[in-house]
Write a protein that holds these residues in place. Structure first.
Motif, PDB file in Angstrom:
ATOM      1  N   GLU A 166      -1.306 -11.242 -18.369  1.00 53.35           N
ATOM      2  CA  GLU A 166      -0.497 -11.751 -17.274  1.00 53.35           C
ATOM      3  C   GLU A 166       0.100 -12.793 -17.263  1.00 53.35           C
ATOM      4  OE1 GLU A 166      -1.233  -9.715 -14.488  1.00 53.35           O
ATOM      5  OE2 GLU A 166      -2.446  -8.070 -15.522  1.00 53.35           O
ATOM      6  N   GLU A 297     -12.941  -2.375   0.862  1.00 53.03           N
ATOM      7  CA  GLU A 297     -11.423  -2.551   1.692  1.00 53.03           C
ATOM      8  C   GLU A 297     -10.462  -3.421   1.318  1.00 53.03           C
ATOM      9  OE1 GLU A 297     -13.505  -4.084   5.285  1.00 53.03           O
ATOM     10  OE2 GLU A 297     -13.747  -2.097   6.204  1.00 53.03           O
ATOM     11  N   GLY A 298     -10.906  -4.401   0.358  1.00 53.61           N
ATOM     12  CA  GLY A 298      -9.770  -5.104  -0.220  1.00 53.61           C
ATOM     13  C   GLY A 298      -9.380  -4.550  -1.436  1.00 53.61           C
ATOM     14  N   ILE A 299     -10.151  -3.745  -2.132  1.00 55.67           N
ATOM     15  CA  ILE A 299      -9.140  -3.029  -3.068  1.00 55.67           C
ATOM     16  C   ILE A 299      -8.174  -2.003  -2.615  1.00 55.67           C
ATOM     17  CG2 ILE A 299      -9.590  -1.166  -4.944  1.00 55.67           C
ATOM     18  CD1 ILE A 299     -12.315  -2.725  -5.438  1.00 55.67           C
ATOM     19  N   TRP A 300      -8.981  -1.277  -1.358  1.00 55.02           N
ATOM     20  CA  TRP A 300      -8.020  -0.264  -0.616  1.00 55.02           C
ATOM     21  C   TRP A 300      -6.796  -0.712  -0.136  1.00 55.02           C
ATOM     22  CZ3 TRP A 300      -8.374   4.738  -0.736  1.00 55.02           C
ATOM     23  CH2 TRP A 300      -7.917   5.472   0.171  1.00 55.02           C
ATOM     24  N   SER A 301      -6.722  -1.873   0.460  1.00 54.36           N
ATOM     25  CA  SER A 301      -5.452  -2.618   0.868  1.00 54.36           C
ATOM     26  C   SER A 301      -4.564  -2.885   0.137  1.00 54.36           C
ATOM     27  CB  SER A 301      -5.977  -3.752   1.725  1.00 54.36           C
ATOM     28  OG  SER A 301      -6.398  -4.926   0.924  1.00 54.36           O
ATOM     29  N   GLY A 302      -4.753  -3.019  -1.231  1.00 54.14           N
ATOM     30  CA  GLY A 302      -4.003  -3.406  -2.265  1.00 54.14           C
ATOM     31  C   GLY A 302      -3.299  -2.182  -2.965  1.00 54.14           C
ATOM     32  N   LEU A 303      -3.779  -1.002  -2.457  1.00 58.39           N
ATOM     33  CA  LEU A 303      -3.273   0.217  -3.152  1.00 58.39           C
ATOM     34  C   LEU A 303      -1.826   0.868  -2.355  1.00 58.39           C
ATOM     35  CD1 LEU A 303      -6.558   2.169  -4.007  1.00 58.39           C
ATOM     36  CD2 LEU A 303      -5.053   0.888  -5.484  1.00 58.39           C
ATOM     37  N   THR A 304      -1.103   1.743  -3.059  1.00 57.74           N
ATOM     38  CA  THR A 304      -0.078   2.291  -2.319  1.00 57.74           C
ATOM     39  C   THR A 304      -0.701   3.435  -1.798  1.00 57.74           C
ATOM     40  OG1 THR A 304       0.567   3.602  -4.385  1.00 57.74           O
ATOM     41  CG2 THR A 304       1.493   1.442  -4.226  1.00 57.74           C
ATOM     42  N   GLN A 307      -1.501   6.225  -4.174  1.00 57.16           N
ATOM     43  CA  GLN A 307      -2.654   5.972  -5.239  1.00 57.16           C
ATOM     44  C   GLN A 307      -3.961   5.799  -4.215  1.00 57.16           C
ATOM     45  OE1 GLN A 307      -2.141   1.832  -6.311  1.00 57.16           O
ATOM     46  NE2 GLN A 307      -0.398   2.228  -7.631  1.00 57.16           N
ATOM     47  N   LYS A 308      -3.835   5.805  -3.034  1.00 57.12           N
ATOM     48  CA  LYS A 308      -4.999   5.889  -2.109  1.00 57.12           C
ATOM     49  C   LYS A 308      -5.252   7.343  -1.913  1.00 57.12           C
ATOM     50  CE  LYS A 308      -4.106   2.003   1.025  1.00 57.12           C
ATOM     51  NZ  LYS A 308      -3.680   1.500   2.368  1.00 57.12           N
ATOM     52  N   LYS A 348      -6.118  -0.457 -13.239  1.00 51.54           N
ATOM     53  CA  LYS A 348      -6.793  -1.235 -12.594  1.00 51.54           C
ATOM     54  C   LYS A 348      -8.384  -0.758 -12.519  1.00 51.54           C
ATOM     55  CE  LYS A 348      -3.452  -1.141  -8.543  1.00 51.54           C
ATOM     56  NZ  LYS A 348      -3.228  -2.586  -8.639  1.00 51.54           N
TER      57      LYS A 348
END
Length: 372
Positions: A166, A297-304, A307-308, A348
């Motif tokens: 990174e 929910e944190g992981i989910w909110s970071g996906l397009t 991707q979801k 990921k």
């Protein structure tokens, strides 16, 4: 009575099996090998490596464990690595003689230590304007010279090593590290990580400095035949009962995922008065789902959106053919969108291929959360 199960670093009686893995890694270290240890998150890599280092200390190895998860810059990487090494070299030393012991360890890196009520605190300071390669050369040469001078053998474990990728100067860091490590026969290195695709690429991509420079070692689930007796034993030791078929349900409910087996056993133990049963496991699993939901929910909110959509499809129906026309139509997907999404989800480590070559969610509990 204290709960006998743990979801943190497993030590002593908390440590379940891993006998073969422990023997393999100890043997690799004794032979000065370089090893890439990888698995999904929370499979017990850190617990295993710490146990390996503990065994090596019994045969007078200098052991170093450094967690790189939080590094945010090249200077941060050097500081974190140098401090971890300095801490181990200075471990157990008399504070009055410590300065003499480490004062000539590095050229550009200056060891700093202070006595606190908790013990000795270690850090390093250096001129932040100094070129990265000079600082890293100084660090790697200093460590190796110390090992040679003291006629020691050492094992350096770099946890979450993939975080180096990174950094803006990641390729330069990889190149400098490789140039030193390949000559350090007395030092074994463990490169540990949970973002498997990225970590493996470091060592399997022909264009990367670390190409084919280390063994690839996969950490798998703890076998059912080992985990079930462990669960039974821990219940029994705390004056509660958990029959083998009930312990098997704990294991199967979370698909043998080590962290979740421990956590579900922990939650089930909490609500068990005398004897565990399937109904209590069901109640405990609902609690586990609720506890894990904020993280999901944190992981989910970071996906397009795509991707979801792909993640939901794979949660409902793992498949070896995500690009098949029928599969795409069934879930309203396009082949281009799925290709990009799968690449991202693999990076990921949210999905992977199972033994049947099917794409499925890495985290079985997240799969249940999505299906619900």
């Amino acid at each position: 009575m204290q709960n006998p199960f743990t979801i943190g670093i497993a030590k002593n009686e908390d440590f379940c099996n891993r006998r073969q893995e422990l023997a393999d890694l100890v043997n690799y270290a004794k032979n000065g090998q370089k090893v890439v240890l990888y698995s999904p998150r929370r499979y017990g890599k850190s617990s295993l490596v710490r146990q390996v280092l503990k065994e090596l200390e019994k045969v007078n190895f200098l052991t170093v464990y450094v967690d790189l998860f939080s590094i945010s810059s090249e200077q941060d990487f050097i500081s974190t690595l140098a401090t971890g090494i300095l801490k181990r070299i200075g471990s157990g030393a008399d504070p009055r003689s410590l300065g003499d012991k480490v004062k000539n360890l590095f050229g550009r890196l200056i060891p700093v230590f202070e006595v606190t009520p908790e013990g000795l605190g270690f850090s390093v300071k250096f001129d932040r304007s100094t070129k990265l390669e000079l600082l890293l050369d100084d660090l790697m040469e200093g460590v190796y010279n110390y090992i040679k001078k003291k006629q020691l053998r050492a094992c350096i474990a770099l946890d979450e090593f993939q975080e180096v990728t990174e950094l803006a100067e990641s390729k330069k860091i990889e190149g400098i590290l490789r140039s030193h490590i390949q000559l350090q026969k007395e030092i074994a290195y463990f490169y540990i990580g949970s973002r498997r695709r990225i970590l493996k690429d470091i060592f399997t991509d022909k264009s990367r400095p670390f190409y084919k420079s280390a063994f690839l070692y996969t950490l798998k689930e703890i076998p059912k035949e080992d985990f079930i007796p462990h669960i039974e034993k821990r219940f029994k030791e705390s004056s509660k009962k958990c029959p083998s078929d009930t312990a098997e349900k704990i294991y199967d409910t979370v698909r043998g995922y080590p962290y979740y087996v421990q956590k579900l056993a922990l939650l089930t133990w909490d609500i068990t008065q005398k004897a565990c049963n399937n109904d209590l496991i069901d109640v405990a699993y609902k609690l586990l789902l609720k506890m894990e939901t904020p993280g999901f929910e944190g992981i989910w909110s970071g996906l397009t959106l795509i991707q979801k959509a792909v993640l939901k499809a794979l949660a409902k129906e793992p498949t070896a053919s995500p690009f098949a026309k029928e599969y795409l139509e069934r879930y309203g997907l396009t082949i281009g969108g799925v290709q990009k999404a799968i690449h991202a989800l693999l990076s990921k480590d949210l999905i992977g291929k199972d033994t049947e070559d099917k794409y499925r969610l890495t985290d079985p509990v997240m799969g249940d959360w999505l299906r619900e």
